[in-house]
Design a protein around this motif. Sequence first.
Motif, PDB file in Angstrom:
ATOM      1  N   ASN A   1       0.795  -1.228   0.000  1.00 51.53           N
ATOM      2  CA  ASN A   1       0.000   0.000   0.000  1.00 51.53           C
ATOM      3  C   ASN A   1       0.827   1.277   0.000  1.00 51.53           C
ATOM      4  OD1 ASN A   1      -2.374  -1.550   0.194  1.00 51.53           O
ATOM      5  ND2 ASN A   1      -2.251  -1.599   2.437  1.00 51.53           N
ATOM      6  N   ARG A   2       2.071   1.194   0.370  1.00 51.58           N
ATOM      7  CA  ARG A   2       2.836   2.409   0.611  1.00 51.58           C
ATOM      8  C   ARG A   2       3.152   3.163  -0.680  1.00 51.58           C
ATOM      9  NH1 ARG A   2       8.154  -0.773   2.560  1.00 51.58           N
ATOM     10  NH2 ARG A   2       6.598  -1.309   4.122  1.00 51.58           N
ATOM     11  N   GLY A   3       3.560   4.403  -0.527  1.00 49.33           N
ATOM     12  CA  GLY A   3       3.886   5.248  -1.666  1.00 49.33           C
ATOM     13  C   GLY A   3       5.263   4.948  -2.223  1.00 49.33           C
ATOM     14  N   ASP A   4       5.731   5.834  -3.082  1.00 54.01           N
ATOM     15  CA  ASP A   4       7.033   5.657  -3.711  1.00 54.01           C
ATOM     16  C   ASP A   4       8.157   5.804  -2.692  1.00 54.01           C
ATOM     17  OD1 ASP A   4       5.893   5.305  -6.238  1.00 54.01           O
ATOM     18  OD2 ASP A   4       5.837   7.471  -6.593  1.00 54.01           O
ATOM     19  N   LEU A   5       9.315   5.247  -3.013  1.00 55.96           N
ATOM     20  CA  LEU A   5      10.464   5.246  -2.104  1.00 55.96           C
ATOM     21  C   LEU A   5      10.830   6.646  -1.649  1.00 55.96           C
ATOM     22  CD1 LEU A   5      12.834   3.712  -0.740  1.00 55.96           C
ATOM     23  CD2 LEU A   5      14.092   3.967  -2.899  1.00 55.96           C
ATOM     24  N   SER A   6      10.727   7.635  -2.529  1.00 50.43           N
ATOM     25  CA  SER A   6      11.124   8.998  -2.167  1.00 50.43           C
ATOM     26  C   SER A   6      10.301   9.559  -1.022  1.00 50.43           C
ATOM     27  CB  SER A   6      11.007   9.929  -3.380  1.00 50.43           C
ATOM     28  OG  SER A   6       9.654  10.064  -3.786  1.00 50.43           O
ATOM     29  N   THR A   7       9.088   9.035  -0.813  1.00 44.63           N
ATOM     30  CA  THR A   7       8.214   9.572   0.240  1.00 44.63           C
ATOM     31  C   THR A   7       8.566   9.051   1.623  1.00 44.63           C
ATOM     32  OG1 THR A   7       6.544   7.813   0.000  1.00 44.63           O
ATOM     33  CG2 THR A   7       6.320   9.759  -1.421  1.00 44.63           C
ATOM     34  N   TYR A   8       9.329   7.957   1.703  1.00 42.83           N
ATOM     35  CA  TYR A   8       9.625   7.403   3.033  1.00 42.83           C
ATOM     36  C   TYR A   8      11.096   7.070   3.259  1.00 42.83           C
ATOM     37  CZ  TYR A   8       9.388   2.791   0.698  1.00 42.83           C
ATOM     38  OH  TYR A   8       9.585   1.717  -0.126  1.00 42.83           O
ATOM     39  N   LEU A   9      11.959   7.305   2.272  1.00 47.93           N
ATOM     40  CA  LEU A   9      13.369   6.945   2.434  1.00 47.93           C
ATOM     41  C   LEU A   9      13.978   7.549   3.690  1.00 47.93           C
ATOM     42  CD1 LEU A   9      15.999   5.678   1.096  1.00 47.93           C
ATOM     43  CD2 LEU A   9      16.468   8.016   0.351  1.00 47.93           C
ATOM     44  N   LEU A  10      13.815   8.853   3.901  1.00 53.06           N
ATOM     45  CA  LEU A  10      14.448   9.503   5.051  1.00 53.06           C
ATOM     46  C   LEU A  10      13.859   8.993   6.364  1.00 53.06           C
ATOM     47  CD1 LEU A  10      14.877  13.166   3.776  1.00 53.06           C
ATOM     48  CD2 LEU A  10      16.513  11.271   3.716  1.00 53.06           C
ATOM     49  N   ASP A  11      12.566   8.687   6.387  1.00 56.00           N
ATOM     50  CA  ASP A  11      11.962   8.121   7.595  1.00 56.00           C
ATOM     51  C   ASP A  11      12.623   6.803   7.970  1.00 56.00           C
ATOM     52  OD1 ASP A  11      10.236  10.173   8.052  1.00 56.00           O
ATOM     53  OD2 ASP A  11       8.421   9.123   7.442  1.00 56.00           O
ATOM     54  N   PHE A  12      13.022   6.020   6.982  1.00 59.02           N
ATOM     55  CA  PHE A  12      13.646   4.725   7.257  1.00 59.02           C
ATOM     56  C   PHE A  12      14.947   4.889   8.036  1.00 59.02           C
ATOM     57  CE2 PHE A  12      12.347   0.753   4.715  1.00 59.02           C
ATOM     58  CZ  PHE A  12      11.017   0.953   4.990  1.00 59.02           C
ATOM     59  N   TYR A  13      15.627   6.010   7.872  1.00 58.55           N
ATOM     60  CA  TYR A  13      16.932   6.203   8.512  1.00 58.55           C
ATOM     61  C   TYR A  13      16.824   6.988   9.824  1.00 58.55           C
ATOM     62  CZ  TYR A  13      19.363   4.297   4.482  1.00 58.55           C
ATOM     63  OH  TYR A  13      19.836   3.456   3.502  1.00 58.55           O
TER      64      TYR A  13
ATOM     65  N   LEU B   1       0.207  -1.824 -14.792  1.00 62.42           N
ATOM     66  CA  LEU B   1      -0.120  -2.751 -13.715  1.00 62.42           C
ATOM     67  C   LEU B   1       0.395  -2.254 -12.371  1.00 62.42           C
ATOM     68  CD1 LEU B   1       0.577  -6.212 -15.402  1.00 62.42           C
ATOM     69  CD2 LEU B   1      -1.538  -4.879 -15.339  1.00 62.42           C
ATOM     70  N   LYS B   2      -0.443  -2.326 -11.372  1.00 62.13           N
ATOM     71  CA  LYS B   2      -0.027  -1.961 -10.019  1.00 62.13           C
ATOM     72  C   LYS B   2      -0.874  -2.722  -9.012  1.00 62.13           C
ATOM     73  CE  LYS B   2      -2.825   2.291 -10.217  1.00 62.13           C
ATOM     74  NZ  LYS B   2      -2.783   3.768 -10.078  1.00 62.13           N
ATOM     75  N   GLY B   3      -0.446  -2.698  -7.751  1.00 57.43           N
ATOM     76  CA  GLY B   3      -1.145  -3.417  -6.703  1.00 57.43           C
ATOM     77  C   GLY B   3      -0.399  -4.663  -6.271  1.00 57.43           C
ATOM     78  N   PRO B   4      -0.819  -5.277  -5.167  1.00 54.69           N
ATOM     79  CA  PRO B   4      -0.070  -6.407  -4.598  1.00 54.69           C
ATOM     80  C   PRO B   4       0.024  -7.624  -5.509  1.00 54.69           C
ATOM     81  CG  PRO B   4      -2.195  -6.100  -3.494  1.00 54.69           C
ATOM     82  CD  PRO B   4      -1.978  -4.901  -4.344  1.00 54.69           C
ATOM     83  N   ALA B   5      -0.949  -7.808  -6.411  1.00 50.47           N
ATOM     84  CA  ALA B   5      -0.917  -8.972  -7.295  1.00 50.47           C
ATOM     85  C   ALA B   5      -0.148  -8.701  -8.579  1.00 50.47           C
ATOM     86  CB  ALA B   5      -2.343  -9.414  -7.633  1.00 50.47           C
ATOM     87  N   SER B   6       0.316  -7.468  -8.774  1.00 48.51           N
ATOM     88  CA  SER B   6       1.045  -7.126  -9.992  1.00 48.51           C
ATOM     89  C   SER B   6       2.458  -7.695  -9.937  1.00 48.51           C
ATOM     90  CB  SER B   6       1.087  -5.608 -10.172  1.00 48.51           C
ATOM     91  OG  SER B   6       1.889  -5.012  -9.167  1.00 48.51           O
ATOM     92  N   PRO B   7       3.145  -7.776 -11.085  1.00 49.96           N
ATOM     93  CA  PRO B   7       4.494  -8.376 -11.086  1.00 49.96           C
ATOM     94  C   PRO B   7       5.484  -7.704 -10.154  1.00 49.96           C
ATOM     95  CG  PRO B   7       3.646  -8.253 -13.324  1.00 49.96           C
ATOM     96  CD  PRO B   7       2.671  -7.502 -12.455  1.00 49.96           C
ATOM     97  N   LEU B   8       5.318  -6.397  -9.884  1.00 52.42           N
ATOM     98  CA  LEU B   8       6.236  -5.698  -8.990  1.00 52.42           C
ATOM     99  C   LEU B   8       5.671  -5.531  -7.585  1.00 52.42           C
ATOM    100  CD1 LEU B   8       7.573  -3.154 -11.594  1.00 52.42           C
ATOM    101  CD2 LEU B   8       8.985  -4.755 -10.312  1.00 52.42           C
ATOM    102  N   GLY B   9       4.412  -5.837  -7.396  1.00 50.09           N
ATOM    103  CA  GLY B   9       3.826  -5.891  -6.062  1.00 50.09           C
ATOM    104  C   GLY B   9       3.760  -4.586  -5.313  1.00 50.09           C
TER     105      GLY B   9
END
Length: 635
Positions: A197-209, A435-443
Motif C-alpha cells: 500500500n505504501r507510496g514511492d520510495l522517495s516519500t519514506y526513504l528519510l523516515d527509514f533512517y 499494472l499496479k497493486g499487490p498482485a502485480s508483477p512488482l507488487g
Amino acid sequence: MIKVAGKSGRPSYGAGMKLKGWGCGALGAGILVAGAALAQPLPETRIPCEILIAGGGLGGVAAAYDALRLGRQVCMTEMTDWIGGQVSAQGVSALDERPLQRENEIFPQGYREFRRRVREKYGGDPNPGKCWVSVLCFSPQVGHQVIREMLDPYLQSGQLRLFTETVVKDVEIENYQVRSVQAIRNIPKHAGVQPENRGDLSTYLLDFYRLEPTADWDKEILRFEPPPQRQGKTLPWVVIDATETGELLPLARVPYRLGTDGKSRWEPSSKPYRDPYCTQGFTYTFVIERSAVPQVPIKPEFYNDPLHGPYYSFEQPRFNFALVFTYRRIRGQVFGFGEEAIRVGDQSLQNWTWGNDWRITGPEINLILTHEQLQASGQLDPGGWMGGLRVEALRRAEQHAKGFFYWLVAGRTDFLLQQADPDFQKDFYLRYRYLKGPASPLGTASGLSKYPYIRESRRIVGRPSLAYPEGFTIYESDITTRESELNRGRPFIFYDSVGVGQYPIDFHECLLPDFSLPPSHNQDAQAPSYPYQIPLRALIPQRIDNLLAGSKNIATSRIASASYRVHPVEWAIGTAAGHTAHFALERDLIPAEILREPLLDLQLLPALQAQIQSLGNPIQFPGTTITATDWAQSR
C-alpha cells in the motif's frame, strides 16, 4: 581528531581507538552527539553474526547462499521487503548474459540453480516472457519467490537471519576492523504503509533512517556484532557490503571512487576529467499489459516539465512500440518482434534508455551524494547517516517513469527522431494498461519497482602494491577488445581469480539538464569485452581488515564497472565474497593475508580457489592460458 596507535603501529582514530561512522560517538544514554545528550534513546537488540551481509540484492544473496552452504551463521539486511535485487525488487528480470557463458554453463552454481528454478515455476518453459533481449525473462514476483525458496531451508533452521525493511545507520570501527554495525528495522504502524500500500520510495526513504519512531513507522534498533565464541580472535567476524550504492564505504571511511576516473594509459577511452556527479542512469521499472479493450490514459501533471516529456524517444528509426514491448516481455505466448506477436494478457517490463532511465545529473541533482556533499549535509556527523542519496533525484526518477508510460501509449513527440524528421508523429497505443497493486508483477501500489535499478555504485579502491601504487583496480584495458597499446588479444589474467564474467562495456550515460553529454562522459568506451575474471584483490578495501565488497562496489574503474554490473557477474562477485569470508573465519586470518603470502610459498590462495570450485563455481574459462587467445573470443 586525536590519532592514537593501533595494534601494528598504524594510526587509528578516536579516544580508545574507536570510531563510530565518520568520527561518530556511541549512540546511547549519556553519550554526547553534536554537543547534546540523546533524549531517551531506544534500546538496542544485539544480534550476533559470523557474517553480516548488508544488502539483499543479487550479490548479497549469492554471498549468503554459499556461506550458508559452507555452514556459516549469516545475518542479512535489506531495505525492501523483497530480496534478489535486480531479479525482483528492482524489476530487471531479464538476465543479461553472453553466449560463451550461457552455452557452456560457465556460471556460479547458485546462479545456475536460480535459472533452473525460475523455468521450473513456468513448467519448464525456457523463456516464459518470449522476450528478445535475453533468453530468460520472467516476473519479478517469481524472481523473489525463487530466491526465498533457495534460502528458506536456512531461514527455517535459524542459520540465516533475514532483516527486511532494515537499513544500516552506523558503523563502529576499532583497530581497523568493524566491531559492530547499527541498523534500523522499520515496522509499519498502519495498513497504509504496508508494502502493498505504501507510496514511492522517495516519500519514506528519510523516515527509514530516523532512529526515532515516526507517524508511520515504529523502530527496532539492532546492533550486529561478532558471536561471543569468536570474541578475541584475530578475525571475530566479517562484514560484506552488498548494498546497491556502497553505503558502508563512507561510513567506514574506506577510500572509494564515484563517477568518472579520468584518462590514463589503462583507461584510454576516458575523457581527461574526473566527475563524481556523472554516474550511469538509474531506472524505476514498471510493467504494462496488453488489454482486450482500449484504456483511458491520464496525463500526469508533471508530464510537460522540461526534464520529462521532451526527453522520451524510440531512440532509432528501427525501433517502434512493438519492439519496445517485446524487448523485455515477461509474459508472452508467441515469440516475435511485431504487433502480430503480441496477445491479450502479454506483459512487458519497461526498462528503456530513452524512456524511464533517469540520467540527468549535476551538483544539484545527482543521486549518489559525493563525499563533500555528505559532509556538507551532516550525513557523516554522529548519527547523521540518512542513506547517502538525494531524495529529489529519486522523486524525479519516479515521475519520469510514470511519464514514460503515458508517452508510450498516448505521446506524439519523439525527442531524437524528430530532430531528423520534424514531421514525425508517434502513433497511439491505447490497448495497454499499467499494472499496479499487490498482485502485480512488482507488487507495489504505485506500479514502480520497490527500489530503482542502480547501474553504478561507489567503488572501493583496492590495496596498494608495487604494481598498483594508487590501489588495486580493474581497468578498461584489462577486459576490453578495443584496440589500444595494452590490447593483448585476450583479457588480463589475474593470478588471484575467484570468479568469472563477461558482458559488453555498456553505458546508460549521464546527461546534463539539456539532455547533452557532459565533457566527462564515457559514452565512447562502449565496446565488447573479453571473457574476464574477478580478482580477490577487487573485493578487499583499504584500511578496514574485515570488510569485503560484495556487489557492484568492487574495485573497478568506472568503465570496467559498466560490464561487471550485470546479473551473473554480480552473483559471481557475491559468491566470491561469501567464500572468502568463510575461508578467513575458518583460519582466523584477515582476508588480506591470503594475498600477502609469499608467492613461493603460496598455499592459502590455491586453497581458497579450490574451495570456491568445489561448490561448482568457475574461476577461469576453459582453456585459459597466457599464450593462447582462442578461448578469449568476445562473442
